[in-house]
Scaffold this motif. Structure first.
Motif, PDB file in Angstrom:
ATOM      1  N   ALA A  15       0.839  -1.208   0.000  1.00 23.90           N
ATOM      2  CA  ALA A  15       0.000   0.000   0.000  1.00 23.90           C
ATOM      3  C   ALA A  15       0.872   1.256   0.000  1.00 23.90           C
ATOM      4  CB  ALA A  15      -0.927  -0.009   1.219  1.00 23.90           C
ATOM      5  N   GLU A  34       9.926   3.017   7.240  1.00 21.00           N
ATOM      6  CA  GLU A  34       9.719   1.576   7.401  1.00 21.00           C
ATOM      7  C   GLU A  34      10.449   1.123   8.663  1.00 21.00           C
ATOM      8  OE1 GLU A  34       7.954  -1.022   6.244  1.00 21.00           O
ATOM      9  OE2 GLU A  34       9.114  -2.195   7.687  1.00 21.00           O
ATOM     10  N   ARG A  35       9.723   0.423   9.515  1.00 20.72           N
ATOM     11  CA  ARG A  35      10.350   0.007  10.781  1.00 20.72           C
ATOM     12  C   ARG A  35      11.308  -1.174  10.587  1.00 20.72           C
ATOM     13  NH1 ARG A  35       5.536  -3.563  13.621  1.00 20.72           N
ATOM     14  NH2 ARG A  35       5.209  -4.674  11.718  1.00 20.72           N
ATOM     15  N   ASN A  43       7.412  -8.443   6.520  1.00 23.13           N
ATOM     16  CA  ASN A  43       6.118  -8.691   5.883  1.00 23.13           C
ATOM     17  C   ASN A  43       5.970 -10.130   5.434  1.00 23.13           C
ATOM     18  OD1 ASN A  43       5.819  -6.021   6.292  1.00 23.13           O
ATOM     19  ND2 ASN A  43       6.168  -5.439   4.183  1.00 23.13           N
ATOM     20  N   GLY A  46       0.995 -15.194   1.718  1.00 21.88           N
ATOM     21  CA  GLY A  46       1.007 -16.592   1.289  1.00 21.88           C
ATOM     22  C   GLY A  46       2.106 -16.977   0.320  1.00 21.88           C
ATOM     23  N   VAL A  48       0.228 -15.003  -3.029  1.00 19.64           N
ATOM     24  CA  VAL A  48      -0.122 -14.866  -4.432  1.00 19.64           C
ATOM     25  C   VAL A  48      -0.246 -13.380  -4.756  1.00 19.64           C
ATOM     26  CG1 VAL A  48      -1.816 -15.438  -6.202  1.00 19.64           C
ATOM     27  CG2 VAL A  48      -1.348 -17.051  -4.369  1.00 19.64           C
ATOM     28  N   ARG A 106       7.752 -12.059  -0.009  1.00 19.56           N
ATOM     29  CA  ARG A 106       7.661 -10.609   0.214  1.00 19.56           C
ATOM     30  C   ARG A 106       8.997  -9.967   0.537  1.00 19.56           C
ATOM     31  NH1 ARG A 106       2.649  -8.591   1.856  1.00 19.56           N
ATOM     32  NH2 ARG A 106       3.789  -6.689   2.249  1.00 19.56           N
ATOM     33  N   ILE A 130       7.554   4.945  13.300  1.00 20.24           N
ATOM     34  CA  ILE A 130       6.807   6.182  13.546  1.00 20.24           C
ATOM     35  C   ILE A 130       5.911   5.930  14.760  1.00 20.24           C
ATOM     36  CG2 ILE A 130       5.081   7.786  12.612  1.00 20.24           C
ATOM     37  CD1 ILE A 130       7.924   7.968  11.342  1.00 20.24           C
ATOM     38  N   GLU A 161       0.411   1.247   7.518  1.00 24.99           N
ATOM     39  CA  GLU A 161       1.167   0.558   8.568  1.00 24.99           C
ATOM     40  C   GLU A 161       0.746  -0.893   8.774  1.00 24.99           C
ATOM     41  OE1 GLU A 161       0.040   2.287  12.355  1.00 24.99           O
ATOM     42  OE2 GLU A 161      -1.875   2.883  11.494  1.00 24.99           O
ATOM     43  N   ASP A 304      -4.055  -2.841   4.644  1.00 24.93           N
ATOM     44  CA  ASP A 304      -4.514  -3.582   5.832  1.00 24.93           C
ATOM     45  C   ASP A 304      -4.935  -2.654   6.967  1.00 24.93           C
ATOM     46  OD1 ASP A 304      -3.985  -5.947   4.543  1.00 24.93           O
ATOM     47  OD2 ASP A 304      -2.691  -6.769   6.106  1.00 24.93           O
ATOM     48  N   GLY A 316      -5.393  -9.542  -0.630  1.00 23.27           N
ATOM     49  CA  GLY A 316      -5.046  -8.451   0.292  1.00 23.27           C
ATOM     50  C   GLY A 316      -4.045  -7.515  -0.357  1.00 23.27           C
ATOM     51  N   ALA A 317      -2.987  -8.094  -0.913  1.00 22.32           N
ATOM     52  CA  ALA A 317      -1.934  -7.258  -1.501  1.00 22.32           C
ATOM     53  C   ALA A 317      -2.491  -6.438  -2.671  1.00 22.32           C
ATOM     54  CB  ALA A 317      -0.784  -8.140  -1.969  1.00 22.32           C
TER      55      ALA A 317
HETATM   56  C1  LIG Z   1      -0.080 -15.580   6.065  1.00 19.56           C
HETATM   57  C2  LIG Z   1      -0.633 -14.555   5.127  1.00 19.56           C
HETATM   58  C3  LIG Z   1      -0.909 -14.926   3.827  1.00 19.56           C
HETATM   59  C4  LIG Z   1      -1.403 -13.974   2.927  1.00 19.56           C
HETATM   60  N1  LIG Z   1      -1.587 -14.342   1.637  1.00 19.56           N
HETATM   61  C5  LIG Z   1      -1.962 -13.435   0.727  1.00 19.56           C
HETATM   62  C6  LIG Z   1      -2.003 -13.769  -0.647  1.00 19.56           C
HETATM   63  O1  LIG Z   1      -1.671 -14.870  -1.032  1.00 19.56           O
HETATM   64  N2  LIG Z   1      -2.386 -12.808  -1.539  1.00 19.56           N
HETATM   65  C7  LIG Z   1      -2.723 -11.543  -1.131  1.00 19.56           C
HETATM   66  O2  LIG Z   1      -3.058 -10.708  -1.990  1.00 19.56           O
HETATM   67  N3  LIG Z   1      -2.677 -11.192   0.174  1.00 19.56           N
HETATM   68  C8  LIG Z   1      -2.298 -12.086   1.103  1.00 19.56           C
HETATM   69  N4  LIG Z   1      -2.191 -11.733   2.422  1.00 19.56           N
HETATM   70  C9  LIG Z   1      -2.571 -10.373   2.824  1.00 19.56           C
HETATM   71  C10 LIG Z   1      -1.479  -9.363   2.447  1.00 19.56           C
HETATM   72  O3  LIG Z   1      -0.253  -9.802   2.958  1.00 19.56           O
HETATM   73  C11 LIG Z   1      -1.805  -7.988   3.026  1.00 19.56           C
HETATM   74  O4  LIG Z   1      -3.126  -7.645   2.714  1.00 19.56           O
HETATM   75  C12 LIG Z   1      -0.870  -6.919   2.480  1.00 19.56           C
HETATM   76  O5  LIG Z   1       0.452  -7.194   2.845  1.00 19.56           O
HETATM   77  C13 LIG Z   1      -1.240  -5.545   3.021  1.00 19.56           C
HETATM   78  O6  LIG Z   1      -0.303  -4.599   2.591  1.00 19.56           O
HETATM   79  P1  LIG Z   1      -0.056  -3.274   3.440  1.00 19.56           P
HETATM   80  O7  LIG Z   1       0.953  -2.496   2.671  1.00 19.56           O
HETATM   81  O8  LIG Z   1      -1.346  -2.641   3.768  1.00 19.56           O
HETATM   82  O9  LIG Z   1       0.530  -3.773   4.832  1.00 19.56           O
HETATM   83  P2  LIG Z   1       1.864  -4.590   5.164  1.00 19.56           P
HETATM   84  O10 LIG Z   1       2.270  -5.429   4.024  1.00 19.56           O
HETATM   85  O11 LIG Z   1       1.628  -5.234   6.481  1.00 19.56           O
HETATM   86  O12 LIG Z   1       2.966  -3.455   5.319  1.00 19.56           O
HETATM   87  C14 LIG Z   1       2.955  -2.566   6.414  1.00 19.56           C
HETATM   88  C15 LIG Z   1       4.359  -2.047   6.593  1.00 19.56           C
HETATM   89  O13 LIG Z   1       4.355  -1.022   7.572  1.00 19.56           O
HETATM   90  C16 LIG Z   1       5.470  -1.186   8.428  1.00 19.56           C
HETATM   91  N5  LIG Z   1       5.113  -0.493   9.673  1.00 19.56           N
HETATM   92  C17 LIG Z   1       4.086  -0.791  10.516  1.00 19.56           C
HETATM   93  N6  LIG Z   1       4.009   0.100  11.514  1.00 19.56           N
HETATM   94  C18 LIG Z   1       5.000   0.991  11.299  1.00 19.56           C
HETATM   95  C19 LIG Z   1       5.424   2.163  12.002  1.00 19.56           C
HETATM   96  N7  LIG Z   1       4.782   2.612  13.082  1.00 19.56           N
HETATM   97  N8  LIG Z   1       6.506   2.836  11.510  1.00 19.56           N
HETATM   98  C20 LIG Z   1       7.157   2.420  10.397  1.00 19.56           C
HETATM   99  N9  LIG Z   1       6.785   1.313   9.692  1.00 19.56           N
HETATM  100  C21 LIG Z   1       5.712   0.629  10.139  1.00 19.56           C
HETATM  101  C22 LIG Z   1       5.629  -2.689   8.529  1.00 19.56           C
HETATM  102  O14 LIG Z   1       6.932  -3.065   8.943  1.00 19.56           O
HETATM  103  C23 LIG Z   1       5.324  -3.120   7.101  1.00 19.56           C
HETATM  104  O15 LIG Z   1       6.472  -3.112   6.288  1.00 19.56           O
HETATM  105  C24 LIG Z   1      -1.686 -12.646   3.354  1.00 19.56           C
HETATM  106  C25 LIG Z   1      -1.417 -12.283   4.674  1.00 19.56           C
HETATM  107  C26 LIG Z   1      -0.873 -13.218   5.554  1.00 19.56           C
HETATM  108  C27 LIG Z   1      -0.564 -12.781   6.954  1.00 19.56           C
END
Ligand SMILES: Cc1cc2nc3c(=O)[nH]c(=O)nc-3n(C[C@H](O)[C@H](O)[C@H](O)COP(=O)(O)OP(=O)(O)OC[C@H]3O[C@@H](n4cnc5c(N)ncnc54)[C@H](O)[C@@H]3O)c2cc1C
Length: 432
Positions: A15, A34-35, A43, A46, A48, A106, A130, A161, A304, A316-317
């Motif tokens: 995101a 990024e923490r 991160n 799965g 996909v 990832r 942050i 986050e 997320d 989710g991704a």
């Molecule tokens: C086991 C598992 C399997 C999955 N399989 C799939 C799949 O196959 N296909 C799919 O599409 N989705 C899948 N998902 C869901 C997908 O991983 C998430 O929906 C997606 O990663 C969300 O992206 P995001 O950028 O919102 O959050 P995230 O990928 O969680 O990234 C958030 C980032 O913010 C950073 N962060 C957090 N708080 C702070 C802070 N205060 N300061 C600085 N940095 C911070 C974290 O370190 C992280 O790098 C799966 C999830 C899990 C747990």
């Protein structure tokens, strides 16, 4: 480092990186915090990765990104203790350009995506948490990093986050605390296996990949799914279930993963593999009703952190990438007006409502609660279907009509015709 940027992004997952990359390409000064040691290091997925939404951020990414295998086959296994009822779809069209989906790790993919954002001009600061937002009256005006001199001002802050969403709560966009029926807990293991073995065992051409989703006994009948995905020279094996179900059953996710790995249908696929990594993570699965306020004065929330996960389709991704892209586009439009007030950021919600992101979450809005309250869809029905298949496929000189009647008697002894009709109707209303 400048102390003021036009946009500050918290979190370098899909995101945050989609937003930062889009903004940097448009010439906006953007900083990402990024923490983790590097993007992707914390991160898990799965995982996909779907081609279409990723291409909206990086056209033809599949020529350069570190991907594992293109997914040519998707299988669904309904497990009982000894059996599996299976459904699958394999298509060679998915083996070539423009592709449909890829398996990814990832730790590699996020790092690569971050490099694209940095090459476009974004500033990436790793190993920085942050801890808070900076405010001027009711407007977010920057972020506070957890180290000396860590205040950075910004015209607008994008919260990306992930699932824990502490800053989203601090921004007043989401209620505090964890609701156990809105979060799933997932654990995943990466198991190394030689690539030829993977291709043999999963019946794949060289370089191609497949996914298996497992229900029923795979989660001990709880609301959730398990998965086995083929990487180049490893398998991603995991299981995720609703936190409320785990609490109710007093189970822990690690036991579930061991239970899955030892299932007679799963064990041969993993045999001889070497465990390389073990990870756990939360997945926000509250659906449409749990989506928080998505913007405020000087702040937007994506991915997320905004509960944008479609648990039914294990997506989710792609929702994260799309929300990051739409957040960036909203910011670019607000920038033209010279003001990041809530009124100018409100089109972000509208854009999400008009996209597949909120349309899909709205479609399945009753599903998480429904399946949590009706566990027999994951327990009784797989069992009955499996017993019916066993009866019908056992050749024992019993005439087929009698077999059919036996099956019907067994099924209706476990659940009346009226209950079955009601279940089918409810299922259709929730999923249709
Ligand atoms: C086991 C598992 C399997 C999955 N399989 C799939 C799949 O196959 N296909 C799919 O599409 N989705 C899948 N998902 C869901 C997908 O991983 C998430 O929906 C997606 O990663 C969300 O992206 P995001 O950028 O919102 O959050 P995230 O990928 O969680 O990234 C958030 C980032 O913010 C950073 N962060 C957090 N708080 C702070 C802070 N205060 N300061 C600085 N940095 C911070 C974290 O370190 C992280 O790098 C799966 C999830 C899990 C747990």
């Amino acid at each position: 480092m400048a102390e003021r940027f036009e946009v500050a992004v918290v979190g370098a997952g899909p995101a945050g990186l989609a937003a930062a990359l889009t903004l940097a390409r448009a010439g906006v000064e953007v900083i990402i915090f990024e923490r983790g040691e590097h993007p992707g290091s914390k991160n898990i997925m799965g995982g996909v990765l779907y081609r279409h939404p990723t291409e909206a951020v990086v056209p033809e990414f599949y020529h350069q990104a570190p991907l594992e295998r293109p997914v040519v086959e998707q299988r669904l296994w309904l497990l009982t203790a000894e059996a599996a009822l299976t459904l699958g779809y394999k298509d060679q069209v998915f083996a070539g350009e423009p592709y449909n989906a890829f398996t990814v790790l990832r730790a590699r993919f996020d790092r690569w995506l971050a490099e694209q954002a940095v090459a476009a001009g974004a500033v990436l600061i790793n190993e920085t948490v942050i801890e808070d937002l900076l405010w001027k009256e009711d407007r977010v005006i920057g972020v506070r990093a957890g180290r000396e001199g860590g205040d950075v001002r910004a015209g607008v802050v994008i919260l990306a986050e992930g699932a824990n969403s502490l800053l989203t709560q601090k921004a007043g966009l989401k209620r505090d605390g964890i609701s156990t029926n809105q979060l799933a807990v997932a654990v995943k293991e990466i198991i190394a296996l030689p690539r030829e073995k993977i291709e043999d065992r999963f019946n794949l051409e060289e370089g191609q990949g497949c996914t298996i989703e497992l229900l029923g006994e795979a989660t001990k009948g709880m609301m959730g799914t398990a998965f086995i995905y083929t990487n180049k020279d490893s398998l991603s094996v995991g299981v995720g279930v609703l936190l409320s179900s785990l609490v109710r059953r007093r189970l822990n996710p690690n036991d579930l993963l061991e239970h899955l790995k030892s299932h007679p249908m799963v064990r041969p696929l993993l045999a001889g593999g070497e465990s390389k990594e073990y990870q756990g993570h939360l997945i926000p699965e509250g659906g449409y009703q749990a989506v928080p306020q998505l913007y405020g004065n000087g702040v937007l929330v994506t991915g997320d952190a905004a509960m944008l996960v479609n648990g039914i389709h294990r997506e989710g991704a792609n929702l994260a990438l799309t929300s990051g892209l739409l957040a960036a586009q909203t910011i670019l439009a607000a920038r033209e007006k010279g003001d990041y007030s809530a009124a100018n950021l409100a089109p972000y919600r509208q854009a999400l409502e008009e996209s597949f992101v909120l349309k899909d979450l709205r479609k399945y809005q009753r599903a998480p609660f429904f399946f949590d309250q009706n566990p027999h869809f994951f327990t009784l029905y797989p069992e009955l279907l499996s017993r019916a298949a066993r009866e019908f496929l056992t050749v024992d000189n019993v005439p087929k009509r009698e077999k059919q009647n036996r099956i019907l008697r067994e099924v209706t002894a476990a659940r009346s015709r009226f209950q079955i009709a009601r279940d089918l109707y409810s299922f259709w209303r929730v999923m249709g």
